[in-house]
Design a protein around this motif. Structure first.
Motif, PDB file in Angstrom:
ATOM      1  N   ASN A 201      17.898   4.751   0.846  1.00 28.82           N
ATOM      2  CA  ASN A 201      17.669   6.156   0.512  1.00 28.82           C
ATOM      3  C   ASN A 201      18.768   6.618  -0.436  1.00 28.82           C
ATOM      4  N   THR A 203      18.089   9.393  -2.323  1.00 27.40           N
ATOM      5  CA  THR A 203      17.782  10.803  -2.580  1.00 27.40           C
ATOM      6  C   THR A 203      18.793  11.622  -1.781  1.00 27.40           C
ATOM      7  N   LEU A 205      17.803  13.763   0.358  1.00 23.98           N
ATOM      8  CA  LEU A 205      17.077  14.191   1.568  1.00 23.98           C
ATOM      9  C   LEU A 205      17.842  13.772   2.822  1.00 23.98           C
ATOM     10  N   GLU A 210      20.328  20.298   5.083  1.00 24.95           N
ATOM     11  CA  GLU A 210      18.928  19.960   5.419  1.00 24.95           C
ATOM     12  C   GLU A 210      18.894  18.758   6.357  1.00 24.95           C
ATOM     13  N   SER A 213      15.638  16.851   7.565  1.00 21.72           N
ATOM     14  CA  SER A 213      14.733  16.192   6.603  1.00 21.72           C
ATOM     15  C   SER A 213      14.959  14.693   6.626  1.00 21.72           C
ATOM     16  N   THR A 214      13.870  13.972   6.353  1.00 19.34           N
ATOM     17  CA  THR A 214      13.980  12.521   6.214  1.00 19.34           C
ATOM     18  C   THR A 214      12.983  12.078   5.149  1.00 19.34           C
ATOM     19  N   PRO A 215      13.335  11.076   4.348  1.00 17.93           N
ATOM     20  CA  PRO A 215      12.388  10.640   3.317  1.00 17.93           C
ATOM     21  C   PRO A 215      11.286   9.742   3.862  1.00 17.93           C
TER      22      PRO A 215
END
Ligand code: NDP
Length: 291
Positions: A201, A203, A205, A210, A213-215
């Protein structure tokens, strides 16, 4: 740093905007202190329109070097005298060294990422890697993985797919291999995760604030997947917690942060970095921030 700042003190720093949450001063100053080096590391908030002046200031003020962070990593490339070949290929710099007015740029994010894999005895060659994101961190990671002959697929949000496609095309061309770039949709994500051995990951995210949130939905995660989250704030992201819960091997962003800092430290000082001291300093600051 040894004792008080004096006329003999060598100055390093970091330029970025925002700069308030950087871990780097804590890591580097702890490292200088532990080795008794007469160096100091300071943060500089530099707006994009002031970048050129800031780079001239490295020469003008005779700083030994700086780290470069958001949003300057790409823009700074054209302001330097020389580039390390890897930084040139990546097209982004996170470390500058000043050798008597000659400024050379390096990308230690890439090296830090690879060292972290090697520390865990993970050899990327021929591994199927799913890289999420196409921003600054993903760019460095994509290059180093492709150079090391991993089989990389990039997924990114539609709004910036052309950026991901451009990255994939450049990686394919530079390293004479096929790198795919696809839109980050639920369907593409499912297929790509099923096909991957390593998931990265890159990103933002899951990053604070946040943190819920999770991708990647938890049901796509498997025990035979290695999950590397470059986000280090918080250290245990939702993605890593859910990956751990299914028995996957997990790697958090702290080690890459420490390793990239350690490589920069060695470039500036020529001294072997006290990696353990740097890790402790970053960890205690992160834990303090999480409270
Ligand atoms: P960038 O802003 O350059 O890139 C962010 C990436 O995240 C882009 O690909 C962006 O996609 C994607 N993204 C953001 N929000 C979403 C969303 N809601 N859904 C899907 N994708 C999203 O940042 P960096 O690459 O510099 O940093 C990314 C993360 O990596 C940060 O958390 C940073 O702290 C961390 N990092 C860690 C390092 C380490 O040493 N551990 C080193 C460098 C970074 P889009 O292009 O579509 O906007």
């Amino acid at each position: 740093m040894k004792g008080l700042i004096s006329g003999q003190t060598t100055i390093c720093g970091i330029i970025g905007d925002p700069i308030g949450h950087t871990m780097s001063p804590a890591m580097h100053n702890a490292a200088f202190k532990s080795l008794g080096l007469n160096y100091v590391y300071v943060p500089f908030k530099v707006k994009s329109m002031e970048l050129r002046k800031a780079i001239e200031g490295i020469r003008g003020l005779n700083l030994r070097g700086v780290n470069v962070t958001i949003p300057h990593k790409v823009a700074v490339v054209q302001l330097l005298d020389k580039l390390d070949p890897l930084a040139e290929r990546i097209g982004a710099v996170n470390t500058i060294v000043n050798d008597e007015g000659i400024l050379t740029g390096y990308n230690t994010d890439a090296t830090g990422f690879l060292q972290t894999l090697h520390d865990r005895n993970i050899e990327p060659a021929e591994k199927k890697v799913l890289l999420l994101g196409a921003g600054g961190a993903a760019r460095a990671i994509g290059h180093i993985l492709t150079r090391e002959k991993a089989r990389v697929t990039i997924l990114n949000r539609k709004q910036d797919l052309s950026w991901a496609e451009d990255l994939a095309a450049r990686l394919s061309r530079n390293y004479k291999t096929e790198v795919k770039a696809l839109e980050l949709t639920a369907e593409n994500l499912k297929k790509a995760v099923n096909n991957a051995e390593i998931l990265v990951n890159a990103t933002s995210l899951g990053m604070s604030p946040e943190i819920d949130s999770t991708p990647v939905p938890a049901e796509l995660l498997r025990a035979d997947l290695t999950v590397f989250d470059v986000v280090y704030n918080p250290l245990q992201t939702r993605l890593l917690r859910e990956a751990k819960a299914v028995g996957a091997q997990t790697i958090d962003g702290l080690e890459m942060l420490v390793r990239q800092g350690a490589v920069s430290f060695e470039i500036w000082t020529g001294v072997k970095p006290p990696v353990e001291v740097m890790r402790e300093a970053a960890l205690s600051l992160l834990q303090k921030n999480e409270k």
